[in-house]
Design a protein around this motif. Structure first.
Motif, mmCIF file in Angstrom:
data_model
loop_
_atom_site.group_PDB
_atom_site.id
_atom_site.type_symbol
_atom_site.label_atom_id
_atom_site.label_comp_id
_atom_site.label_asym_id
_atom_site.label_seq_id
_atom_site.Cartn_x
_atom_site.Cartn_y
_atom_site.Cartn_z
ATOM 1 N N VAL A 1 71.985 7.557 16.982
ATOM 2 C CA VAL A 1 71.905 8.432 15.904
ATOM 3 C C VAL A 1 70.756 9.457 16.523
ATOM 4 O O VAL A 1 69.822 9.186 17.331
ATOM 5 N N ILE A 2 71.316 10.697 16.182
ATOM 6 C CA ILE A 2 70.560 12.009 16.872
ATOM 7 C C ILE A 2 70.310 12.944 15.872
ATOM 8 O O ILE A 2 70.822 13.628 15.316
ATOM 9 N N PRO A 3 68.839 12.884 15.467
ATOM 10 C CA PRO A 3 68.330 13.711 14.385
ATOM 11 C C PRO A 3 68.024 14.768 15.203
ATOM 12 O O PRO A 3 67.267 14.957 16.265
ATOM 13 N N THR A 4 68.304 16.285 14.487
ATOM 14 C CA THR A 4 68.207 17.426 15.159
ATOM 15 C C THR A 4 67.138 18.417 14.263
ATOM 16 O O THR A 4 67.505 18.296 13.088
ATOM 17 N N GLY A 5 66.595 19.265 14.661
ATOM 18 C CA GLY A 5 65.933 20.497 13.831
ATOM 19 C C GLY A 5 65.067 21.388 14.519
ATOM 20 O O GLY A 5 64.706 21.285 15.774
ATOM 21 N N PRO A 6 64.382 22.134 13.872
ATOM 22 C CA PRO A 6 63.689 23.174 14.421
ATOM 23 C C PRO A 6 62.117 22.506 14.807
ATOM 24 O O PRO A 6 61.315 23.417 15.417
ATOM 25 N N ASP A 7 62.076 21.163 14.704
ATOM 26 C CA ASP A 7 60.657 20.384 14.904
ATOM 27 C C ASP A 7 61.054 19.824 16.114
ATOM 28 O O ASP A 7 60.156 19.179 16.483
ATOM 29 N N ARG A 8 62.118 20.050 17.033
ATOM 30 C CA ARG A 8 62.469 19.538 17.989
ATOM 31 C C ARG A 8 63.098 20.453 19.116
ATOM 32 O O ARG A 8 63.361 21.660 18.760
ATOM 33 N N PRO A 9 62.970 19.992 20.294
ATOM 34 C CA PRO A 9 63.615 21.134 21.290
ATOM 35 C C PRO A 9 65.021 21.244 21.047
ATOM 36 O O PRO A 9 65.826 20.575 21.564
ATOM 37 N N THR A 10 65.383 22.330 20.173
ATOM 38 C CA THR A 10 66.773 22.470 19.755
ATOM 39 C C THR A 10 67.739 22.911 20.790
ATOM 40 O O THR A 10 69.053 22.466 20.732
ATOM 41 N N GLU A 11 67.313 23.463 22.213
ATOM 42 C CA GLU A 11 68.385 23.886 23.117
ATOM 43 C C GLU A 11 69.037 22.550 23.662
ATOM 44 O O GLU A 11 70.062 22.513 24.323
#
Length: 507
Positions: free
Chosen positions: A331-341
């Motif tokens: 499972v891979i959560p992403t968002g502006p609170d993480r290194p988005t690139e």
């Protein structure tokens, strides 16, 4: 008498001339001050944008908007520019990510087994995904994919009706239609049995339920919270178009759902693009703990209510998972609170490892530069690269930008297929029969760098074959863009696409 009249006339003319000169002078002064103010806005906004926007293309796009029309560009940037959650709220999310990991003992065996099974090249992707979302791959899962919207809703309602402890739902869109009311009724029934029901919905995507359906649910014991309120008064917290685009359901910590479908009838948006077609996964096993973790973080972020502060509550929401199957998931959560690139880099690495075939499905396709080049190079290497998009879209500007990128990729050998039976809303990527990816993120800059998303990657052959079968079904219902089709398109469409590409860093 005549001389007196002539003198009066000359005096009047002189007065009118002086008044005209004064008015012209006043207008000139206003024009001068307006020009000075405009350039002041430009000069002030230049360092603000340069220091706040990391991606060069997006930075240049915002500078162009502000320099072209500062009185429009500056307010737009204040509302939509940068990726800001507010310093304190961003720090809070980072602390939550460290605090609300599932108990190590509950998933350690599944993590160890997953690492043992992964081959060297797949460990590269798993490691990169873990750096993106912070969660390792886990084995022992049972996964069922469905592309039938009603079947997903029926199964979700059945699981809610069987719940004994809690039901947690997190969705971007939640509508007051027959699907939304059916799910709400199931939650109300569960709450009446003593089941704790929490619903977290995006404040923009689920705005229509705020008037009637949400208050009705709350009166019946279902907790409903709206995430990331898009309120200009709350500008100190965030830019208003940062959205929680995730779709998650967790029942009793044992059953989880994620994918591309919202709580809305499939004919949502039918007038523009036709019926929506999605993919949802029903998961049992250790990966459910990771979906629960994402919900717990988002819930605390919006409400301040901790759902896992001690061992007792931790065991309630993060029970020791059953070994429900043989599938390894990450499972891979992403968002502006993480290194988005890094999320974009994950897609690039998966495509780079492909040897025969790459298939992408997405309702919106505005790739950033690394993904665009990865797809182009894959085709130039001789791979069978296919991009499947809906023939009609509910976002004309985004669709025009997508067609520009598709035209460029077509010239490099990428096959462009357009789904004709409605809005293909499934977001998937497969490479050969070795890698599968699905979730909530579109293949566009907004999903890669802005919104909160959740995705799943797998290296399990059985699950990848399920994804491939769904993609093949989509391909059978597509019209392929050939050189002749591209040549016959009206010139105005080319112009619209060339203009839309200029906005792609902002879409």
């Amino acid at each position: 008498m005549v001389r007196g009249r002539r003198a009066d006339t000359r005096r009047k003319r002189g007065t009118r001339g002086q008044t005209g000169k004064d008015g012209s002078s006043m207008e000139s002064r206003w024009a001068w001050w307006l020009a000075v103010a405009g350039w002041t806005v430009r000069v002030v906004m230049f360092p603000v944008i340069v220091l706040s926007v990391r991606r060069p293309t997006t930075c240049l796009a915002w500078l162009a908007v502000v320099f072209f029309e500062p009185w429009v560009g500056a307010p737009l940037y204040a509302l939509l520019g940068g990726i800001r959650l507010g310093r304190r709220r961003l720090e809070q999310r980072v602390r939550l990510a460290l605090r609300y990991h599932p108990p190590a003992t509950s998933t350690q065996q599944a993590i160890t087994e997953a690492e043992r099974r992964l081959k060297a090249d797949r460990r590269v992707l798993a490691g990169l995904a873990q750096r993106v979302g912070g969660l390792p791959p886990v084995s022992g899962n049972a996964v069922t994919l469905t592309a039938d919207s009603q079947a997903f809703v029926d199964q979700l309602i059945a699981d809610i009706d069987a719940a004994t402890d809690h039901a947690h739902l997190l969705f971007y869109i939640y509508r007051d239609d027959y699907v939304g009311r059916a799910v709400s009724d199931a939650l109300i029934r569960a709450a009446a049995r003593g089941v704790t029901c929490r619903v977290l919905v995006d404040a923009v995507g689920a705005r229509p339920i705020a008037r009637r359906l949400a208050p009705q649910m709350q009166r019946q014991g279902v907790q409903v919270v709206f995430a990331l309120p898009a309120n200009v008064i709350r500008r100190r917290f965030a830019r208003i178009d940062v959205r929680n685009h995730r779709k998650i359901a967790v029942i009793d910590g044992r059953i989880g759902y994620t994918g591309s479908q919202n709580i809305v009838e499939p004919t949502y948006g039918h007038r523009r693009a036709g019926e929506w077609h999605d993919i949802m996964a029903r998961i049992r096993g250790p990966a459910v703990n990771h979906l629960q973790q994402i919900f717990v973080e988002d819930w605390f972020y919006e409400t301040g209510e901790p759902l896992a502060p001690d061992d007792a509550v931790g065991q309630r929401y993060f029970p020791v998972p059953e070994q429900a199957g043989e599938t390894t998931l990450q499972v891979i959560p992403t968002g502006p609170d993480r290194p988005t690139e890094n999320f974009s880099y994950l897609m690039v690495e998966a495509i780079h490892q492909a040897r025969r075939r790459v298939v992408v499905t997405s309702p919106y396709f505005v790739p950033d530069e690394p993904l665009f080049l990865a797809l182009k190079l894959a085709a130039l290497r001789g791979l069978d690269v296919r991009i499947i998009l809906p023939k009609k879209s509910d976002h004309p500007v985004v669709h025009a930008a997508a067609m520009f990128y598709c035209r460029e990729l077509f010239n490099s050998g990428v096959r462009i297929l357009r789904y004709r039976d409605g809005l293909l809303h499934a977001k998937t990527l497969t490479t050969d029969e070795r890698f599968g990816f699905f979730g909530t993120a579109n293949f566009d800059i907004r999903s890669f760098h802005l919104n909160f998303e959740v995705n799943v990657q797998t290296f399990d052959p059985d699950l990848i074959h399920q994804l491939l079968a769904l993609q093949e079904d989509y391909i059978r219902r597509c019209d392929e863009m050939t050189a002749l089709v591209w040549h016959r398109r009206p010139r105005w469409k080319y112009l619209a696409e060339e203009c839309a590409k200029l906005l792609s860093p902002l879409l």
